[in-house]
Design a protein around this motif. Structure first.
Motif, PDB file in Angstrom:
ATOM      1  N   LEU A   1       7.087   7.059  -9.185  1.00 41.43           N
ATOM      2  CA  LEU A   1       7.668   7.139  -7.846  1.00 41.43           C
ATOM      3  C   LEU A   1       7.292   8.462  -7.176  1.00 41.43           C
ATOM      4  N   GLU A   2       7.349   9.544  -7.905  1.00 41.63           N
ATOM      5  CA  GLU A   2       6.942  10.845  -7.356  1.00 41.63           C
ATOM      6  C   GLU A   2       5.465  10.833  -6.995  1.00 41.63           C
ATOM      7  N   HIS A   3       4.655  10.200  -7.821  1.00 40.05           N
ATOM      8  CA  HIS A   3       3.222  10.098  -7.547  1.00 40.05           C
ATOM      9  C   HIS A   3       2.990   9.281  -6.272  1.00 40.05           C
ATOM     10  N   LEU A   4       3.722   8.185  -6.113  1.00 43.01           N
ATOM     11  CA  LEU A   4       3.611   7.382  -4.896  1.00 43.01           C
ATOM     12  C   LEU A   4       4.029   8.169  -3.663  1.00 43.01           C
ATOM     13  N   LYS A   5       5.061   8.995  -3.804  1.00 41.21           N
ATOM     14  CA  LYS A   5       5.498   9.822  -2.679  1.00 41.21           C
ATOM     15  C   LYS A   5       4.396  10.797  -2.266  1.00 41.21           C
ATOM     16  N   SER A   6       3.719  11.361  -3.249  1.00 38.91           N
ATOM     17  CA  SER A   6       2.650  12.309  -2.916  1.00 38.91           C
ATOM     18  C   SER A   6       1.464  11.580  -2.284  1.00 38.91           C
ATOM     19  N   ILE A   7       1.160  10.359  -2.739  1.00 41.15           N
ATOM     20  CA  ILE A   7       0.089   9.571  -2.125  1.00 41.15           C
ATOM     21  C   ILE A   7       0.451   9.229  -0.686  1.00 41.15           C
ATOM     22  N   ALA A   8       1.703   8.849  -0.462  1.00 38.75           N
ATOM     23  CA  ALA A   8       2.144   8.455   0.883  1.00 38.75           C
ATOM     24  C   ALA A   8       2.038   9.607   1.878  1.00 38.75           C
ATOM     25  N   GLN A   9       2.111  10.829   1.397  1.00 46.71           N
ATOM     26  CA  GLN A   9       2.020  11.983   2.281  1.00 46.71           C
ATOM     27  C   GLN A   9       0.572  12.329   2.634  1.00 46.71           C
ATOM     28  N   GLN A  10      -0.374  11.684   1.961  1.00 44.88           N
ATOM     29  CA  GLN A  10      -1.798  11.913   2.233  1.00 44.88           C
ATOM     30  C   GLN A  10      -2.367  10.635   2.844  1.00 44.88           C
ATOM     31  N   ARG A  11      -2.586  10.644   4.129  1.00 48.06           N
ATOM     32  CA  ARG A  11      -2.973   9.426   4.863  1.00 48.06           C
ATOM     33  C   ARG A  11      -4.187   8.726   4.255  1.00 48.06           C
ATOM     34  N   ASP A  12      -5.232   9.473   3.906  1.00 47.06           N
ATOM     35  CA  ASP A  12      -6.437   8.854   3.352  1.00 47.06           C
ATOM     36  C   ASP A  12      -6.143   8.166   2.017  1.00 47.06           C
ATOM     37  N   GLU A  13      -5.384   8.834   1.154  1.00 42.75           N
ATOM     38  CA  GLU A  13      -5.053   8.256  -0.154  1.00 42.75           C
ATOM     39  C   GLU A  13      -4.171   7.015   0.008  1.00 42.75           C
ATOM     40  N   TRP A  14      -3.216   7.066   0.934  1.00 39.42           N
ATOM     41  CA  TRP A  14      -2.333   5.923   1.164  1.00 39.42           C
ATOM     42  C   TRP A  14      -3.136   4.736   1.694  1.00 39.42           C
ATOM     43  N   THR A  15      -4.082   4.995   2.574  1.00 40.09           N
ATOM     44  CA  THR A  15      -4.932   3.938   3.112  1.00 40.09           C
ATOM     45  C   THR A  15      -5.746   3.288   2.001  1.00 40.09           C
ATOM     46  N   LYS A  16      -6.273   4.101   1.098  1.00 44.19           N
ATOM     47  CA  LYS A  16      -7.028   3.558  -0.039  1.00 44.19           C
ATOM     48  C   LYS A  16      -6.140   2.696  -0.931  1.00 44.19           C
ATOM     49  N   LEU A  17      -4.932   3.178  -1.214  1.00 48.17           N
ATOM     50  CA  LEU A  17      -4.012   2.431  -2.073  1.00 48.17           C
ATOM     51  C   LEU A  17      -3.630   1.103  -1.437  1.00 48.17           C
ATOM     52  N   THR A  18      -3.283   1.113  -0.162  1.00 47.61           N
ATOM     53  CA  THR A  18      -2.892  -0.135   0.490  1.00 47.61           C
ATOM     54  C   THR A  18      -4.070  -1.098   0.591  1.00 47.61           C
ATOM     55  N   ALA A  19      -5.273  -0.577   0.736  1.00 47.16           N
ATOM     56  CA  ALA A  19      -6.461  -1.441   0.756  1.00 47.16           C
ATOM     57  C   ALA A  19      -6.648  -2.106  -0.608  1.00 47.16           C
ATOM     58  N   ARG A  20      -6.439  -1.351  -1.686  1.00 45.07           N
ATOM     59  CA  ARG A  20      -6.551  -1.923  -3.031  1.00 45.07           C
ATOM     60  C   ARG A  20      -5.492  -2.997  -3.257  1.00 45.07           C
ATOM     61  N   ILE A  21      -4.284  -2.768  -2.765  1.00 51.14           N
ATOM     62  CA  ILE A  21      -3.213  -3.761  -2.900  1.00 51.14           C
ATOM     63  C   ILE A  21      -3.574  -5.017  -2.119  1.00 51.14           C
ATOM     64  N   ARG A  22      -4.054  -4.848  -0.890  1.00 51.19           N
ATOM     65  CA  ARG A  22      -4.425  -5.992  -0.062  1.00 51.19           C
ATOM     66  C   ARG A  22      -5.550  -6.797  -0.709  1.00 51.19           C
ATOM     67  N   GLU A  23      -6.573  -6.112  -1.233  1.00 55.33           N
ATOM     68  CA  GLU A  23      -7.687  -6.794  -1.875  1.00 55.33           C
ATOM     69  C   GLU A  23      -7.226  -7.566  -3.103  1.00 55.33           C
ATOM     70  N   ALA A  24      -6.348  -6.970  -3.886  1.00 53.75           N
ATOM     71  CA  ALA A  24      -5.836  -7.648  -5.075  1.00 53.75           C
ATOM     72  C   ALA A  24      -5.000  -8.862  -4.690  1.00 53.75           C
ATOM     73  N   ALA A  25      -4.200  -8.745  -3.635  1.00 51.03           N
ATOM     74  CA  ALA A  25      -3.378  -9.869  -3.184  1.00 51.03           C
ATOM     75  C   ALA A  25      -4.260 -10.997  -2.675  1.00 51.03           C
ATOM     76  N   GLU A  26      -5.287 -10.673  -1.932  1.00 47.44           N
ATOM     77  CA  GLU A  26      -6.204 -11.692  -1.418  1.00 47.44           C
ATOM     78  C   GLU A  26      -6.944 -12.370  -2.551  1.00 47.44           C
ATOM     79  N   ALA A  27      -7.340 -11.599  -3.557  1.00 50.04           N
ATOM     80  CA  ALA A  27      -8.042 -12.175  -4.705  1.00 50.04           C
ATOM     81  C   ALA A  27      -7.129 -13.119  -5.485  1.00 50.04           C
ATOM     82  N   SER A  28      -5.876 -12.741  -5.656  1.00 52.02           N
ATOM     83  CA  SER A  28      -4.961 -13.601  -6.404  1.00 52.02           C
ATOM     84  C   SER A  28      -4.629 -14.868  -5.617  1.00 52.02           C
ATOM     85  N   GLN A  29      -4.623 -14.805  -4.299  1.00 51.54           N
ATOM     86  CA  GLN A  29      -4.366 -15.989  -3.475  1.00 51.54           C
ATOM     87  C   GLN A  29      -5.559 -16.935  -3.504  1.00 51.54           C
ATOM     88  N   SER A  30      -6.764 -16.392  -3.565  1.00 53.07           N
ATOM     89  CA  SER A  30      -7.946 -17.255  -3.590  1.00 53.07           C
ATOM     90  C   SER A  30      -8.099 -17.968  -4.925  1.00 53.07           C
TER      91      SER A  30
END
Length: 78
Positions: free
Chosen positions: A47-76
């Motif tokens: 949770l602390e690691h996620l908080k630090s990622i959320a405070q860094q816009r570029d890192e948060w964007t990368k993380l959310t992109a990875r989540i989106r890609e994984a969700a799309e892959a699991s749906q396909s």
């Protein structure tokens, strides 16, 4: 948050509640090769690691992109 997933009391009947921690944990578990999960003994560390990622816009964007890609892959797959 660290106490959220600890089972206390008896289970209730009905549909499970959809809460932010539940959705976040589900999304994080979709990422392959990720150690970020909230249902582990290291939940507070993650949770602390996620908080630090959320405070860094570029890192948060990368993380959310990875989540989106994984969700799309699991749906396909279904």
């Amino acid at each position: 948050m660290s106490r959220y997933f600890v089972m206390e009391g008896s289970k209730f009947k009905g549909r499970p509640l959809t809460t932010l921690p539940v959705v976040l944990n589900r999304d994080l578990s979709r990422i392959i090769n990720s150690n970020l999960q909230l249902k582990t003994q290291k939940s507070s560390h993650n949770l602390e690691h996620l908080k630090s990622i959320a405070q860094q816009r570029d890192e948060w964007t990368k993380l959310t992109a990875r989540i989106r890609e994984a969700a799309e892959a699991s749906q396909s797959e279904h």
